[in-house]
Design a protein around this motif. Sequence first.
Motif, PDB file in Angstrom:
ATOM      1  N   ASP A 143      10.270  14.392   2.154  1.00 29.29           N
ATOM      2  CA  ASP A 143      10.837  13.756   3.359  1.00 29.29           C
ATOM      3  C   ASP A 143       9.765  12.978   4.111  1.00 29.29           C
ATOM      4  O   ASP A 143       9.994  11.856   4.585  1.00 29.29           O
ATOM      5  N   ASP A 144       8.550  13.563   4.243  1.00 25.51           N
ATOM      6  CA  ASP A 144       7.466  12.873   4.951  1.00 25.51           C
ATOM      7  C   ASP A 144       7.059  11.597   4.215  1.00 25.51           C
ATOM      8  O   ASP A 144       6.805  10.553   4.831  1.00 25.51           O
ATOM      9  N   VAL A 145       6.985  11.663   2.882  1.00 25.82           N
ATOM     10  CA  VAL A 145       6.588  10.488   2.100  1.00 25.82           C
ATOM     11  C   VAL A 145       7.641   9.389   2.209  1.00 25.82           C
ATOM     12  O   VAL A 145       7.320   8.198   2.309  1.00 25.82           O
ATOM     13  N   LEU A 146       8.931   9.765   2.218  1.00 28.44           N
ATOM     14  CA  LEU A 146       9.996   8.760   2.312  1.00 28.44           C
ATOM     15  C   LEU A 146       9.939   7.998   3.629  1.00 28.44           C
ATOM     16  O   LEU A 146      10.325   6.822   3.701  1.00 28.44           O
ATOM     17  N   ILE A 147       9.476   8.676   4.695  1.00 31.54           N
ATOM     18  CA  ILE A 147       9.312   7.981   5.983  1.00 31.54           C
ATOM     19  C   ILE A 147       8.298   6.849   5.833  1.00 31.54           C
ATOM     20  O   ILE A 147       8.474   5.743   6.350  1.00 31.54           O
ATOM     21  N   ASP A 148       7.189   7.118   5.079  1.00 29.47           N
ATOM     22  CA  ASP A 148       6.162   6.092   4.868  1.00 29.47           C
ATOM     23  C   ASP A 148       6.718   4.889   4.102  1.00 29.47           C
ATOM     24  O   ASP A 148       6.262   3.757   4.290  1.00 29.47           O
ATOM     25  N   PHE A 149       7.675   5.135   3.197  1.00 31.35           N
ATOM     26  CA  PHE A 149       8.210   4.050   2.374  1.00 31.35           C
ATOM     27  C   PHE A 149       9.551   3.513   2.890  1.00 31.35           C
ATOM     28  O   PHE A 149      10.262   2.797   2.172  1.00 31.35           O
ATOM     29  N   GLU A 150       9.926   3.881   4.113  1.00 32.91           N
ATOM     30  CA  GLU A 150      11.245   3.525   4.618  1.00 32.91           C
ATOM     31  C   GLU A 150      11.486   2.010   4.597  1.00 32.91           C
ATOM     32  O   GLU A 150      12.528   1.530   4.142  1.00 32.91           O
ATOM     33  N   LEU A 151      10.492   1.233   5.060  1.00 33.60           N
ATOM     34  CA  LEU A 151      10.645  -0.220   5.114  1.00 33.60           C
ATOM     35  C   LEU A 151      10.751  -0.813   3.710  1.00 33.60           C
ATOM     36  O   LEU A 151      11.610  -1.660   3.433  1.00 33.60           O
ATOM     37  N   LEU A 152       9.881  -0.360   2.784  1.00 32.37           N
ATOM     38  CA  LEU A 152       9.892  -0.889   1.421  1.00 32.37           C
ATOM     39  C   LEU A 152      11.207  -0.552   0.709  1.00 32.37           C
ATOM     40  O   LEU A 152      11.756  -1.367  -0.027  1.00 32.37           O
ATOM     41  N   ILE A 153      11.732   0.643   0.950  1.00 24.85           N
ATOM     42  CA  ILE A 153      13.005   1.048   0.332  1.00 24.85           C
ATOM     43  C   ILE A 153      14.133   0.132   0.808  1.00 24.85           C
ATOM     44  O   ILE A 153      14.993  -0.292   0.024  1.00 24.85           O
ATOM     45  N   LYS A 154      14.137  -0.181   2.126  1.00 28.02           N
ATOM     46  CA  LYS A 154      15.159  -1.087   2.648  1.00 28.02           C
ATOM     47  C   LYS A 154      14.999  -2.491   2.076  1.00 28.02           C
ATOM     48  O   LYS A 154      15.987  -3.154   1.717  1.00 28.02           O
ATOM     49  N   GLN A 155      13.746  -2.976   1.992  1.00 25.34           N
ATOM     50  CA  GLN A 155      13.500  -4.311   1.463  1.00 25.34           C
ATOM     51  C   GLN A 155      14.000  -4.458   0.029  1.00 25.34           C
ATOM     52  O   GLN A 155      14.530  -5.486  -0.366  1.00 25.34           O
ATOM     53  N   LYS A 156      13.819  -3.411  -0.774  1.00 35.90           N
ATOM     54  CA  LYS A 156      14.205  -3.463  -2.192  1.00 35.90           C
ATOM     55  C   LYS A 156      15.604  -2.912  -2.431  1.00 35.90           C
ATOM     56  O   LYS A 156      16.061  -2.847  -3.571  1.00 35.90           O
ATOM     57  N   ASN A 157      16.273  -2.470  -1.329  1.00 30.13           N
ATOM     58  CA  ASN A 157      17.611  -1.882  -1.462  1.00 30.13           C
ATOM     59  C   ASN A 157      17.594  -0.741  -2.485  1.00 30.13           C
ATOM     60  O   ASN A 157      18.506  -0.602  -3.305  1.00 30.13           O
ATOM     61  N   ALA A 158      16.526   0.066  -2.479  1.00 32.30           N
ATOM     62  CA  ALA A 158      16.327   1.122  -3.479  1.00 32.30           C
ATOM     63  C   ALA A 158      17.043   2.404  -3.074  1.00 32.30           C
ATOM     64  O   ALA A 158      17.323   2.644  -1.887  1.00 32.30           O
ATOM     65  N   ARG A 159      17.355   3.244  -4.053  1.00 31.72           N
ATOM     66  CA  ARG A 159      17.947   4.559  -3.814  1.00 31.72           C
ATOM     67  C   ARG A 159      16.994   5.625  -4.332  1.00 31.72           C
ATOM     68  O   ARG A 159      16.524   5.555  -5.479  1.00 31.72           O
ATOM     69  N   VAL A 160      16.677   6.606  -3.482  1.00 29.39           N
ATOM     70  CA  VAL A 160      15.830   7.741  -3.877  1.00 29.39           C
ATOM     71  C   VAL A 160      16.683   8.992  -3.755  1.00 29.39           C
ATOM     72  O   VAL A 160      17.176   9.326  -2.669  1.00 29.39           O
ATOM     73  N   VAL A 161      16.890   9.686  -4.879  1.00 29.84           N
ATOM     74  CA  VAL A 161      17.779  10.854  -4.937  1.00 29.84           C
ATOM     75  C   VAL A 161      16.947  12.107  -5.174  1.00 29.84           C
ATOM     76  O   VAL A 161      16.190  12.178  -6.143  1.00 29.84           O
ATOM     77  N   ASN A 162      17.060  13.080  -4.274  1.00 31.37           N
ATOM     78  CA  ASN A 162      16.377  14.377  -4.422  1.00 31.37           C
ATOM     79  C   ASN A 162      17.411  15.422  -4.842  1.00 31.37           C
ATOM     80  O   ASN A 162      18.286  15.801  -4.067  1.00 31.37           O
ATOM     81  N   GLU A 163      17.317  15.897  -6.075  1.00 34.56           N
ATOM     82  CA  GLU A 163      18.247  16.905  -6.573  1.00 34.56           C
ATOM     83  C   GLU A 163      17.755  18.328  -6.313  1.00 34.56           C
ATOM     84  O   GLU A 163      18.331  19.286  -6.805  1.00 34.56           O
ATOM     85  N   GLY A 164      16.682  18.449  -5.546  1.00 33.07           N
ATOM     86  CA  GLY A 164      16.173  19.784  -5.172  1.00 33.07           C
ATOM     87  C   GLY A 164      14.794  20.055  -5.749  1.00 33.07           C
ATOM     88  O   GLY A 164      14.576  19.953  -6.953  1.00 33.07           O
ATOM     89  N   LEU A 165      13.852  20.338  -4.861  1.00 31.05           N
ATOM     90  CA  LEU A 165      12.489  20.639  -5.261  1.00 31.05           C
ATOM     91  C   LEU A 165      12.134  22.060  -4.840  1.00 31.05           C
ATOM     92  O   LEU A 165      12.696  22.582  -3.867  1.00 31.05           O
ATOM     93  N   PRO A 166      11.170  22.709  -5.513  1.00 29.27           N
ATOM     94  CA  PRO A 166      10.870  24.119  -5.236  1.00 29.27           C
ATOM     95  C   PRO A 166       9.880  24.297  -4.095  1.00 29.27           C
ATOM     96  O   PRO A 166       9.303  23.333  -3.571  1.00 29.27           O
ATOM     97  N   VAL A 167       9.667  25.546  -3.718  1.00 24.39           N
ATOM     98  CA  VAL A 167       8.585  25.957  -2.812  1.00 24.39           C
ATOM     99  C   VAL A 167       7.515  26.596  -3.680  1.00 24.39           C
ATOM    100  O   VAL A 167       7.787  27.526  -4.441  1.00 24.39           O
TER     101      VAL A 167
END
Length: 807
Positions: free
Chosen positions: A654-678
């Motif tokens: 989630d923290d990393v996606l905030i850093d790439f928020e603008l680039l994701i919008k510019q490229k109209n990209a989709r990032v899907v998280n199906e679940g990561l562990p602890v």
Amino acid sequence: MNAAAFPTIASGDFHQIFELVPAPFLVIKADAPVFTIADANNAYLHATFTDKDSIIGKGIFDIFPGSPEDSSEITGVERLRLSLNKVLATHKPHKLDTIRYDISVPDGSFIERYWNATNIPVMEGSAVKYIVHTVEDITNKVLQDRADIESLDRFRSMVMQAPIAMGVLRGRDMVIESANHALLELWGKTKDVIGLPLLQGLPEIEGQPFPLLLMQVMETGEPYHGYEAKAMLTRNGVLEECYFNFVYAPYREDNGIITGVTVTASEVTGQVRTKKELQISEKRFRNFVTEADVATAVYRGEDMVIELANDAMLKLWGKDDTVIGKKLEQALPELEGQPFMDLLRSVYTTGNTYKATEDRADLIIDGVLQSGYFNFSYKALRDAEGNIYGILNMAVDVTDLVLERRKLKESEQRLKIATEGTGVATWDLNLKTKDIIYTPRLNEIFGHPHNTVLTHPEMKTQVLAEDLHLLDKAFEKAVHTGIYGYEARIRWADNSIHWIRTQGRVIFDQDGTPARMLGIMVDITEQKETSEQLRASEEKYRTLAAELEQRVLERTNDLEAANAELVRSNDELEQFAFITSHDLQEPLRKIRTFSNMLSEQDKDKLSDRGRSYLDKVSISAQRMSELIKALLNFSRLRVSQEEFQSVDLNRVLDDVLIDFELLIKQKNARVVNEGLPVIEGIPLQMNQLFYNLLSNALKFTNPELVPRVVLSSHRLSPSELQGYPMLNPAYDFVEIIVADNGIGFGQEYADKVFEIFQRLHDRNTYEGTGIGLALCNKIVMNHKGQISARSEEGAGASFHIILPVRQ
């Protein structure tokens, strides 16, 4: 220039043109040695902080006397005077390049200034009437050149004083242009080799791979990295076998032509030899365990996985070598319900050694559950950091001895009952007459036939001389206590030695005087031999256990020493990387600063090609700055920087996606998280890992598709974990997959992408430093994991990260 063509100073047209000329001009009369100033244009007055009223009609050296701080061998005043006199003497123009001539200001101080000056004679007939003195202010260039030289000198000084060996080889003959003290010491040479071709300075390397590697770097322009490379060098007159980590990098001139090779090296002979010694020590340890007469096994991890078990232990278990690599409770399921697994876990947790004597264990041997008795020990094994990683189990099968001892006890009980009930092997001694009455069993004990008649003195003569005092001592005690008994050795007629034990009571007469002794006697030879065998077996066990413990201690000390040396070497390299990157950044900042100044102030004066070149300089400087920062981050990346702690990878993403928020919008990209562990990890490094992986996925997108990145994870099963032999099977692992639908790459590059500075695409198309995936690989290795890539050109890529759940 002819004076006839030189207008009068008062001429309006000439004066207007003279004033508008942008270059500083001064007209001087040829009246040496005064050299009176006849006129000066505005550019000259501005450059010298003067006005016409204060300088016209006055001698040039009176107006510009020079600075007392000018420490040049020939001062600016002297050089100008010599130039003016030379013009008068030769009637020809004279140039002065880079002359220091400081200018005074109204407060009486001087400003340091540097000039290119030209003095042109104005002729009247055959005589010089005027001298036109024109100047160009080059102060900024001189000061900048001086700063650059000082910066370069500092860098060279840093290289020469660097703790790591560095040098430069020039030309196809690899002439040694420079080599710092560390490199000369590494070679075992003096400064005399500088200036010599490499094979002349180090003739012993001819026939070794290094000259070919150097030529390869010079011809291809590709750096070469050597790790723990073997080299034979003559040092102190002796040809030595040495090992080094080194880098050969191409040396490029400003025009990009490769003219040599830079050498950076560090000697790792000690570490390599230590590693080899540790490998030998490990092999000896394994051989010792394998060849030990005592049953020996090593269990690794909390799950007690059987890592080693010698033939004696396999025989004791009633198993074959297929049990190696299995958990102990799986290999020996019959241990369930017995105390041994709990004892092992207690030793693993506390580190306290457990020793047992004649403990019972029920084992399935030849398909039958059988009971046995064992002397054994469980001892914790520790690594170089003192952490427990396994258990050493040594055992001796004493089943036969225990059963024999039980038989002896039962026999003694039966003999006692029989003796007390029947009088077998009893005796009755008259203390006054020494007559003895006994049963036939006594003849057997003394090695005689049943019908032999023995006297008490004859029996006594069979007792070994060194044991006779035991009889006397027993009798003296019996007189006071009434109880008689001893154990002694007797010699039979065939010279064999036997042990006897006798017990009896004293019978006193009416006067209290000892009159008779009644007792029994048994042969205890077999019992003594059994006891001696047991004692010898236990002594052998203790000796072997002590020897193995000493070897384990030596191996641990070797590991600690090697670890300390590696930590020291890493600290030195990290410090050097920081210093180097800092000093490299300084020239880059100046390049970028002056490029920006040139672009902003003189952009209109530059041609299109000039502006293009200037843009390329700025872009290259920015890229090199980013590369230096990335290299510094890469060199600083170590496990010991932070403590491991519980990390929720979903929050990290989630923290990393905030850093790439603008680039994701510019490229109209989709990032899907199906679940990561602890997992247990270092939070900052986990952030760097996902940042670089997402950066790659969003950078190398397919322009014909909507960019899509999918992150998923699952826990590896034991069968899946077998496909990764480099991972510790004692840990639980999760696999994290980052998959995209980008441009992908050929699978043959799947390993190369994790190497530092490796790029598969032109940097003009896809920017980057070539360090991101190398950084990911190092982070995963720090976490005792493994990373790999799967891809097909044009069909996207997926990165597979395997990490332990617990460290």
